[in-house]
Design an enzyme around this catalytic site. Sequence first.
Site, PDB file in Angstrom:
ATOM      1  N   GLN A   1      70.564 -26.128   6.867  1.00 32.07           N
ATOM      2  CA  GLN A   1      71.561 -26.767   6.019  1.00 32.07           C
ATOM      3  C   GLN A   1      71.764 -25.958   4.738  1.00 32.07           C
ATOM      4  OE1 GLN A   1      73.374 -29.901   6.321  1.00 32.07           O
ATOM      5  NE2 GLN A   1      72.863 -29.517   8.450  1.00 32.07           N
TER       6      GLN A   1
ATOM      7  N   GLU B   1      82.003 -26.664   7.052  1.00 32.95           N
ATOM      8  CA  GLU B   1      82.317 -27.999   6.547  1.00 32.95           C
ATOM      9  C   GLU B   1      81.945 -28.123   5.076  1.00 32.95           C
ATOM     10  OE1 GLU B   1      81.678 -32.482   6.026  1.00 32.95           O
ATOM     11  OE2 GLU B   1      80.331 -30.798   5.642  1.00 32.95           O
TER      12      GLU B   1
ATOM     13  N   GLN C   1      83.886 -41.524   6.626  1.00 29.64           N
ATOM     14  CA  GLN C   1      83.910 -40.266   7.377  1.00 29.64           C
ATOM     15  C   GLN C   1      82.613 -40.089   8.142  1.00 29.64           C
ATOM     16  OE1 GLN C   1      84.579 -36.785   5.024  1.00 29.64           O
ATOM     17  NE2 GLN C   1      84.634 -35.404   6.777  1.00 29.64           N
TER      18      GLN C   1
ATOM     19  N   GLY D   1      77.207 -33.549   6.747  1.00 28.76           N
ATOM     20  CA  GLY D   1      77.202 -34.905   6.206  1.00 28.76           C
ATOM     21  C   GLY D   1      75.845 -35.380   5.731  1.00 28.76           C
ATOM     22  N   GLU D   2      74.973 -34.436   5.318  1.00 34.29           N
ATOM     23  CA  GLU D   2      73.619 -34.849   4.918  1.00 34.29           C
ATOM     24  C   GLU D   2      73.654 -35.769   3.702  1.00 34.29           C
ATOM     25  OE1 GLU D   2      69.222 -33.008   3.776  1.00 34.29           O
ATOM     26  OE2 GLU D   2      70.802 -31.682   4.541  1.00 34.29           O
TER      27      GLU D   2
END
Length: 259
Positions: free
Chosen positions: A19, A94, A43, A59-60
């Site tokens: 990440q 992203e 989301q 999306g962490e």
Amino acid sequence: MTTTTRDVPIEQIRPGANQARRRFDEAALDELAESLRASGVIQPVVLRSIDDGYELLAGERRWRAAQRAGMKRIPAIVRNDLDPVSAQVLGLVENLQRESLSPMETAQGLRRLADLLELTHEAIGHRIGKSRVYVSNFLRLLKLCDEVSAMVDAGELSMGHARALAGVAPEQQKRMADECLRRSWTVRQLEKALARAAAPKPADGRREPEWERLERALGEHLACPVTLQADGSGRGELRLRFFSLDELDGLLEQLGYRE
């Protein structure tokens, strides 16, 4: 491409080892958790199935806030069509597109994207919807020493200050950064101080202010560090500094040079 959306138990999700985000603002996480309690997760996060659950690709921050909000499940898009490299790229892109990373996390993410896909600065920019200059400016930050990198991520130094400091030797960066903070220098004042430190001095130690003004103007016009020096007869040299071949290409383009 096979994608499905489902509500996934939060405890089955593991953050990916690669990440890009490493730092999380605790107050911002608390605010997001309050928002999730009131409105839910709008989301979905992006996951990939692994042996003991799911790997988090994107999306962490939402996942962490959902845990704080006491949620047991979170909506997710499951991307089981991705190989490990493609999964890393998706997560990086992203985060970079959302500009949700700190400056140094962005720089490290761009470098990882370049290494994974063997992309030029221009190709990276196209991949994330940014300009080549945007990419080059962030990658330049990787030349900063650890102490100055921490100042940038803490918001003590701006991107402009960071780019200027990245152009000098690591042993000089910390000293000039400390001086910049102590004196509350603007970016232009820091650039001027760095140019004074780097420029060869004439025998009498003086330098005409007109040369300094021209030096600053050229640096702003070309978006690169410029050193201009001349003697009393008008003879001298003009130095333009670049930090990668991609930056050199951009500088040559600015100067109107075409092969």
